[in-house]
Design a protein around this motif. Structure first.
Motif, PDB file in Angstrom:
ATOM      1  N   ALA A 428      40.929  41.624   8.023  1.00 11.67           N
ATOM      2  CA  ALA A 428      40.345  41.079   9.052  1.00 11.67           C
ATOM      3  C   ALA A 428      39.757  39.510   8.594  1.00 11.67           C
ATOM      4  N   PHE A 429      39.855  39.511   7.423  1.00  8.29           N
ATOM      5  CA  PHE A 429      39.401  37.899   6.986  1.00  8.29           C
ATOM      6  C   PHE A 429      40.644  36.922   6.595  1.00  8.29           C
ATOM      7  N   ARG A 430      41.809  37.112   7.003  1.00  9.69           N
ATOM      8  CA  ARG A 430      42.803  36.333   7.324  1.00  9.69           C
ATOM      9  C   ARG A 430      42.804  35.297   8.168  1.00  9.69           C
ATOM     10  N   LEU A 431      42.777  33.984   7.948  1.00 12.68           N
ATOM     11  CA  LEU A 431      42.405  33.079   8.946  1.00 12.68           C
ATOM     12  C   LEU A 431      43.398  32.792   9.874  1.00 12.68           C
ATOM     13  N   GLY A 432      44.651  33.149   9.572  1.00 14.12           N
ATOM     14  CA  GLY A 432      45.927  32.776  10.767  1.00 14.12           C
ATOM     15  C   GLY A 432      45.628  33.491  11.714  1.00 14.12           C
ATOM     16  N   GLN A 433      46.157  33.233  12.887  1.00 16.40           N
ATOM     17  CA  GLN A 433      46.390  33.953  14.229  1.00 16.40           C
ATOM     18  C   GLN A 433      46.945  35.409  14.099  1.00 16.40           C
ATOM     19  N   GLY A 434      46.594  36.322  14.802  1.00 13.69           N
ATOM     20  CA  GLY A 434      47.151  37.627  14.462  1.00 13.69           C
ATOM     21  C   GLY A 434      46.376  38.680  15.535  1.00 13.69           C
ATOM     22  N   GLU A 435      46.894  39.753  15.308  1.00 16.31           N
ATOM     23  CA  GLU A 435      46.441  40.922  15.977  1.00 16.31           C
ATOM     24  C   GLU A 435      44.766  41.319  15.783  1.00 16.31           C
ATOM     25  N   PRO A 436      44.051  41.746  16.633  1.00 14.97           N
ATOM     26  CA  PRO A 436      42.804  42.523  16.296  1.00 14.97           C
ATOM     27  C   PRO A 436      42.908  43.529  15.149  1.00 14.97           C
ATOM     28  N   VAL A 437      42.124  43.539  14.140  1.00 15.33           N
ATOM     29  CA  VAL A 437      42.342  44.083  12.965  1.00 15.33           C
ATOM     30  C   VAL A 437      42.209  45.744  12.884  1.00 15.33           C
ATOM     31  N   ILE A 438      41.537  46.017  13.872  1.00 16.75           N
ATOM     32  CA  ILE A 438      41.698  47.548  14.262  1.00 16.75           C
ATOM     33  C   ILE A 438      41.992  47.598  15.811  1.00 16.75           C
ATOM     34  N   PRO A 439      42.890  48.611  16.111  1.00 15.27           N
ATOM     35  CA  PRO A 439      43.205  48.731  17.646  1.00 15.27           C
ATOM     36  C   PRO A 439      41.999  49.279  18.038  1.00 15.27           C
ATOM     37  N   THR A 440      42.216  49.128  19.341  1.00 20.34           N
ATOM     38  CA  THR A 440      41.160  49.860  20.586  1.00 20.34           C
ATOM     39  C   THR A 440      41.640  50.897  21.111  1.00 20.34           C
ATOM     40  N   VAL A 441      41.440  52.133  20.854  1.00 15.06           N
ATOM     41  CA  VAL A 441      41.880  53.424  21.404  1.00 15.06           C
ATOM     42  C   VAL A 441      41.015  53.878  22.558  1.00 15.06           C
ATOM     43  N   TYR A 442      41.680  54.338  23.824  1.00 14.48           N
ATOM     44  CA  TYR A 442      40.904  54.771  24.761  1.00 14.48           C
ATOM     45  C   TYR A 442      41.060  56.401  24.943  1.00 14.48           C
ATOM     46  N   ARG A 443      40.012  57.063  24.932  1.00 22.70           N
ATOM     47  CA  ARG A 443      40.350  58.459  25.141  1.00 22.70           C
ATOM     48  C   ARG A 443      39.269  59.034  25.906  1.00 22.70           C
TER      49      ARG A 443
END
Lengths: 443, 443
Positions: A428-443
């Motif tokens: 989570a604490f990497r500064l570079g651009q990337g994906e959300p650190v955890i996925p959002t899961v719908y159920r």
């Protein structure tokens, strides 16, 4: 507090006006605030503004001056004016606790009320959450790269004069230690800081005169600004005037890693080994990270924090996600999920519940958005060791939970943020651009 | 108006406190607000916030509640508290007229007062000018690419709730025609607009029900939002419900050039040849320019205008540029120019005068900053056909010029901006990044 009722888009009132005519204004509705994405390729965001918002909702009252203006300008009709005159939000609000981390699709705020009561708050809710969350989300990244060194918010001059007060609060929630903004000190009980600017040095006949004046006023423990003319001379003069007990020097310009190292050497060679170095020159999360190996003792951050470091609005929207029929109370029937299908702006209907799955190492792994659609009350039981409920009951029958208000609410939000950060995966604490650190899961 | 006195960085008061002890607080000073560069490779900027600022300076008063807080928190000493209790700005302020174009180094605001009176306004001056100018500078570019089509500001939800009011005003000065923000309507007399959002459609049992409700409430001249589900069906329903007298349809999603063309064809084929098309989907100056060939009738702009379209703060600073000795009035001696030498942040000392050289075709060619250093009064004569004086006297002996205040001042600023735009070289209106369209020349 002044009325907040006209801090609103005209169409919120126009919709109430039309819905009162069509008989739909009283339908029970669920509105939801969420963000489709995190700004700027960030790994997480931090919710802020909630406590401030609850107070503004309490101040959302139409007094004579508001009603007269609306009448004179033909914004709405008399029956609507009568309704507005009695307006008090009387519904329910659940939301992510202030200071909570969030991800795309997290149901950050759920408002349950009649259509009219809930729709009319849309603009205010989004103004507050979008701005404050933008600041807190940027600030949290700066705090994490400051590696425990004190960090102060001093960007009041780089945002609207009232937004400055909100920004100071949001940065504090995100882990900043102090602000330069006095109104934020008064209004929210935040620690304030600040000693002198270049103008103070320029005012005096010499830099030495200025330093002598400041030390005479505040003692040698003060912070002297040493870069008005030449930093090396400035440091020398500062120690000459204040002695080796000089509290700190502030550097507001130059190539900081080089300058900071030179100033530390100079201070040490002059015997001022306990004199701290504060830097304040156009810092953001990247320049702070670049100073991690430098002997900096404290940071002051301005523009980048109050403007969300490239993402000045958090991108939250507020959507109607469900409504009931025309009956009231027990007769109102089931929730009917609704959603728009606009290209790239589709929304997901129905009431949501949100849980964060925490694994055995106390690390967050998933943002679970439970789409129930129909009227299951919150909260319900789930194994507490592995799922954390994210929605808290913020407003109950129109009455805000006192714990989230004022200074105490601000401190609580700051503490909650600190706890939540412990839970996030290290990526989570990497500064570079990337994906959300955890996925959002719908159920 | 509430007191604006604590919308201030702590160090402004701390400096007053120290200067009162050192006997320098009463030195006559000149402070100057300017920007070292235009944001984002822009060709010009538009000054905004001035009228609003003059009113906030009038409200810069320390009442008991402010003084008590400062005393309780040990911010300043008793003599300073006594001085603050009597604080009324009593000096002179000159500045670029609100709505004026500006360039790097343009002396946008000059404050002449004692050190204490002038330094204490720094944060407020910069908060207001930086935010409002950021919005106006972005808005002006959107207006120029809208090519005369109406353009409305509707970004309240994307900035702090009070900044939203300021943003509406700044966009109006820059040539926007209306705002969605009701408080901006009340506070500054701006035209307001807005009819319905997606929530209104979702509230009803069908899109047709929603359209019928809206037309019943506001007549067929209303604007129907047609993209909640499917735009083609939405347009068909809209004309079915409102008839060919339908005022407008609003489109808030999709690939706009394609969608707009299709909707225009569909409306025409349905006989709704006078029905207008309003688009509102995440527009900025670039997407507006991309719609110049499309049959759009009106634009609504949100996020990009209230966040300065990539430059949310205008980068203005406020520097002490000259002071006199310790005498007062005629005994105070000559102005002593002062300037800091910090790396990349150097300032230019002395009193400035600013002129725009206008050539024989009525086109601006140079921003002339005349560095006089000593006390020549403003203005002085120059051939009016070729040089336009840029500084106007905003505050005289502490009293603001009424022409620049309130609704009238806002309208005056808007008119001034329109006139100034006529003067700029055509290259000013290129959207790509580049150099300021005219050079700043010091002499």
């Amino acid at each position: 507090m002044n009325s907040s009722a006209l801090l609103t888009d005209r169409y919120e009132l126009t919709m109430v006006d039309a819905a009162m005519q069509s008989g739909t204004a009283d339908r029970l509705c669920l509105f939801e605030a969420f963000a489709r994405r995190l700004p700027h390729g960030r790994r997480y965001g931090i919710v802020a503004g909630t406590g401030r918002l609850l107070e503004l909702i309490q101040a959302f009252r139409f007094e004579d001056s508001e009603l007269d203006w609306l009448r004179d300008h033909g914004v709405v009709r008399q029956p609507t004016l009568d309704w507005l005159a009695d307006y008090r939000f009387s519904g329910e609000i659940w939301g992510y606790q202030e200071g909570e981390a969030y991800f795309p699709g997290s149901p950050l705020l759920t408002v349950e009320s009649t259509f009219a009561e809930g729709v009319i708050l849309e603009t205010l809710i989004l103004s507050v959450l979008n701005y404050d969350t933008s600041v807190a989300s940027a600030a949290a990244r700066m705090v994490s790269v400051a590696l425990g060194r004190p960090i102060a918010e001093m960007g009041s001059r780089r945002t609207g004069e009232q937004s400055a007060v909100a920004a100071a609060r949001a940065a504090y929630i995100a882990g900043f230690d102090a602000t330069s903004n006095l109104e934020a000190g008064r209004r929210w009980g935040l620690p304030t800081m600040g000693t002198a600017a270049h103008a103070f040095t320029l005012l005096h006949d010499s830099e030495e005169d200025a330093f002598r004046a400041q030390v005479a006023a505040f003692g040698p423990g003060t912070t002297l600004l040493v870069d008005t003319y030449d930093i090396k001379t400035g440091v020398e003069l500062a120690v000459k005037v204040a002695g080796t007990e000089l509290g700190a020097v502030r550097i507001d310009s130059g190539d900081l890693p080089t300058v900071v190292a030179a100033v530390r050497d100079q201070l040490d060679s002059l015997g001022a080994v306990n004199t701290r170095i504060t830097v304040t020159s156009d810092l953001d999360e990247h320049t702070i990270a670049g100073l991690s190996g430098s002997p900096v003792d404290a940071y002051g951050v301005g523009t980048s924090v109050v403007t969300g470091s490239g993402a000045p609005a958090a991108g939250m929207v507020y959507k109607l996600v469900a409504h009931k029929g025309d009956g009231r109370g027990a007769d109102a029937g089931d929730w009917i999920p609704v959603a728009k299908a606009s290209v790239a702006k589709a929304s997901l209907g129905g009431r949501k519940r949100a849980l964060r799955r925490i694994d055995g190492t106390r690390t967050a792994r998933e943002e679970i958005v439970d789409v129930q659609g129909t009227g299951i009350d919150l909260p319900v039981d789930l194994p507490s060791e592995s799922h954390r409920e994210l929605l808290v009951h913020l407003v109950n029958g129109g009455v805000p939970d006192e714990r989230y208000l004022g200074h105490a609410g601000t401190v609580l939000a700051r503490e909650h943020r600190a706890a939540v950060m412990q839970e996030l995966p290290i990526e989570a604490f990497r500064l570079g651009q990337g994906e959300p650190v955890i996925p959002t899961v719908y159920r």
